[in-house]
Design an enzyme around this catalytic site. Structure first.
Site, PDB file in Angstrom:
ATOM      1  N   LYS A 159       8.444   9.866  -1.363  1.00  0.00           N
ATOM      2  CA  LYS A 159       7.352   9.007  -1.024  1.00  0.00           C
ATOM      3  C   LYS A 159       6.104   9.557  -1.796  1.00  0.00           C
ATOM      4  CE  LYS A 159       5.132   6.137   2.468  1.00  0.00           C
ATOM      5  NZ  LYS A 159       5.171   5.770   3.923  1.00  0.00           N
ATOM      6  N   SER A 176       5.817   1.951   9.046  1.00  0.00           N
ATOM      7  CA  SER A 176       5.951   2.141   7.727  1.00  0.00           C
ATOM      8  C   SER A 176       7.480   2.541   7.456  1.00  0.00           C
ATOM      9  CB  SER A 176       5.157   2.956   7.015  1.00  0.00           C
ATOM     10  OG  SER A 176       3.723   2.297   7.111  1.00  0.00           O
ATOM     11  N   SER A 210       5.092   0.982   4.553  1.00  0.00           N
ATOM     12  CA  SER A 210       4.410   1.338   3.490  1.00  0.00           C
ATOM     13  C   SER A 210       5.534   2.427   2.656  1.00  0.00           C
ATOM     14  CB  SER A 210       3.190   2.448   3.445  1.00  0.00           C
ATOM     15  OG  SER A 210       3.735   3.587   4.452  1.00  0.00           O
TER      16      SER A 210
END
Length: 475
Positions: A81, A180, A156
């Site tokens: 990420k 997320s 996210s």
């Protein structure tokens, strides 16, 4: 063989690699080919180091041939990420001011994944500073849903979820403050676990005392997610609240019969606190009924979430203002309008407001502990609606109910965040138009391993995890 490899499960693929039935180089090349073919459509991977990955894969093969013991993630390719610092690789946090930032160290969970033998490939897309559950930013644009590229992949950890669903990698890291990991997992038909705080140490931010944000694992199945979780978790001196997980003594393979006799609270609207799209409930209601038919005691009930919304918003805004308030004052146009608004919300808070929010969270944690003396599991929507149009900033209504802000549609996962419990999204079904819907499963504090086992048993019941993207000619 190449195309077949990209959708092998992480556990299976790790076994093939350890037995040398396939090489790390072969596995990597298959995934690089898949990224090259499909990433222009979904925009999940935003930075890539093919040469570095090839060198690491060749070294992994050399070590195995030399008789060195492989790690549990040996040879598995992974892109991290883009909010996780990766030594020697650009890490942008989804913001133009970090477009050229290259850290000289790895965040702890990144290092643990690499130490377990994974091959670093690149970085996955995020919203600006991971603030929001729809993945778009001014630096890389929008990540699109592999099941329908006109739709959102969530966020996210949207790049991570889309990369998994697209066959770019068999495992993915993510983080979760308000959903997320759970929201993009729901949107992309994968599994995302928000661990009990402390299971994965909080050493990557500037405040080990902040209880809302955690790093966690994702996979296409609960079994694969558990494999990654085993590499990420464990105490460290850097985080005094980190814990060594206690394994639950389960034996045998997960089975739908694991649900027999369980006391399950089904909270379709979180006790009337949230609107939920009818097409989402049309997927989840039959699953709750199916669990009851297996012998589970399923009742409509919900943990006490009174005050959870305020606790979450106050602590989130306070943390944003602490992180970026000075930057916003110096340069008002630095952040997108969502993030700017949340930072300004934090500016208006007092120390008393924050302390009261922490007291509210304490009450919620204690009430949740009492709730789980009466129930073994909570099931609920992981998202209040199915994937929406990718060109929208955020949904503005659900079932005719108007939403006042970009946070309102994310309440299904984030209302559970202040309770300090493990929660995950597992694939539960599809809407009539073929869009994924996830079931949120919430367990007692520290029951992460048991929760993953139940998610694996549920996958056998729903059979959705094996459904690959088809509707947009992705495959």
């Amino acid at each position: 063989m190449m195309n077949e490899l990209v959708y092998r499960g992480a556990v299976e693929l790790a076994g093939l690699l350890r037995s040398r039935e396939v090489s790390a180089v072969e596995v990597l090349e298959a995934h690089l080919e898949q990224i090259d073919r499909l990433n222009p459509l979904v925009n999940a991977v935003v930075t890539i180091d093919e040469d570095g990955a090839r060198a690491a894969a060749a070294e992994a093969d050399r070590k195995l041939a030399a008789g060195l013991a492989p790690g549990p993630l040996h040879g598995l390719p992974v892109s991290f990420k883009d909010t996780a610092r990766t030594a020697g690789m650009r890490t942008t946090f989804g913001h133009p001011r970090h477009a050229d930032f290259v850290p000289d160290f790895n965040d702890l969970h990144v290092q643990r994944i690499l130490d377990a033998g994974a091959i670093r490939v690149g970085k996955t897309n995020v919203p600006e500073y991971a603030a929001g559950s729809h993945t778009f930013n001014r630096l890389f644009g929008t990540t699109r849903n592999p099941y329908d590229p006109t739709k959102s992949a969530g966020g996210s950890s949207g790049g991570a979820a889309a990369a998994l669903a697209s066959g770019f990698q068999p495992i993915a890291d993510g983080s979760d403050m308000g959903g997320s990991l759970r929201n993009p997992a729901s949107f992309c038909n994968v599994v995302g676990l928000r661990p009990t705080p402390g299971m994965v140490p909080n050493t990557d931010g500037g405040n080990v005392f902040f209880p809302l944000g955690v790093a966690g694992p994702m996979g296409r199945t609960a079994e694969d997610t558990a494999l990654l979780f085993s590499a990420m978790r464990g105490a460290t001196p850097d985080d005094p609240f980190s814990v060594f997980p206690v394994e639950q003594g389960h034996t045998g393979e997960p089975s739908p019969q694991d649900f027999a006799g369980l006391r399950i609270a089904y909270a379709p609207t979180l006790g009337g606190r949230i609107p939920v799209a009818r097409e989402v409930l049309d997927v989840l209601d039959p699953q709750a009924k199916a669990l009851a038919e297996l012998g589970a005691h399923v009742e409509i009930d919900c943990p006490d979430l009174d005050g959870s919304d305020e606790v979450f918003r106050v602590l989130r805004a306070a943390s944003f203002h602490a992180a970026w308030g000075d930057d916003l004052d110096a340069e008002p146009g630095l952040f997108n309008h969502f993030l700017s608004g949340n930072i300004r919300d934090g500016a208006g808070l007092s120390g008393r407001d924050v302390f009261r929010a922490e007291e509210g969270m304490t009450r919620l944690i204690r009430k949740a502990a009492e709730f789980f003396t009466r129930y073994d599991l909570v099931i609920a929507p992981a998202s209040q609606l199915a994937p929406f149009d990718a060109d929208l900033e955020y949904p503005t209504e659900i079932e005719g109910q108007q939403l006042d802000s970009y946070l309102d549609w994310m309440r299904a996962p984030y209302l559970f965040t202040p309770l300090g419990l493990p929660a995950l999204s597992v694939p539960a079904g599809f809407t009539p138009s073929g869009l994924p819907v996830g079931l949120q499963m919430v367990g007692a504090r520290g029951s992460d391993v048991r929760l993953l086992r139940l998610a694996s048993a549920f996958e056998q019941l729903s059979s959705c995890s094996a459904v690959r993207p088809q509707g947009a000619a992705v495959l």
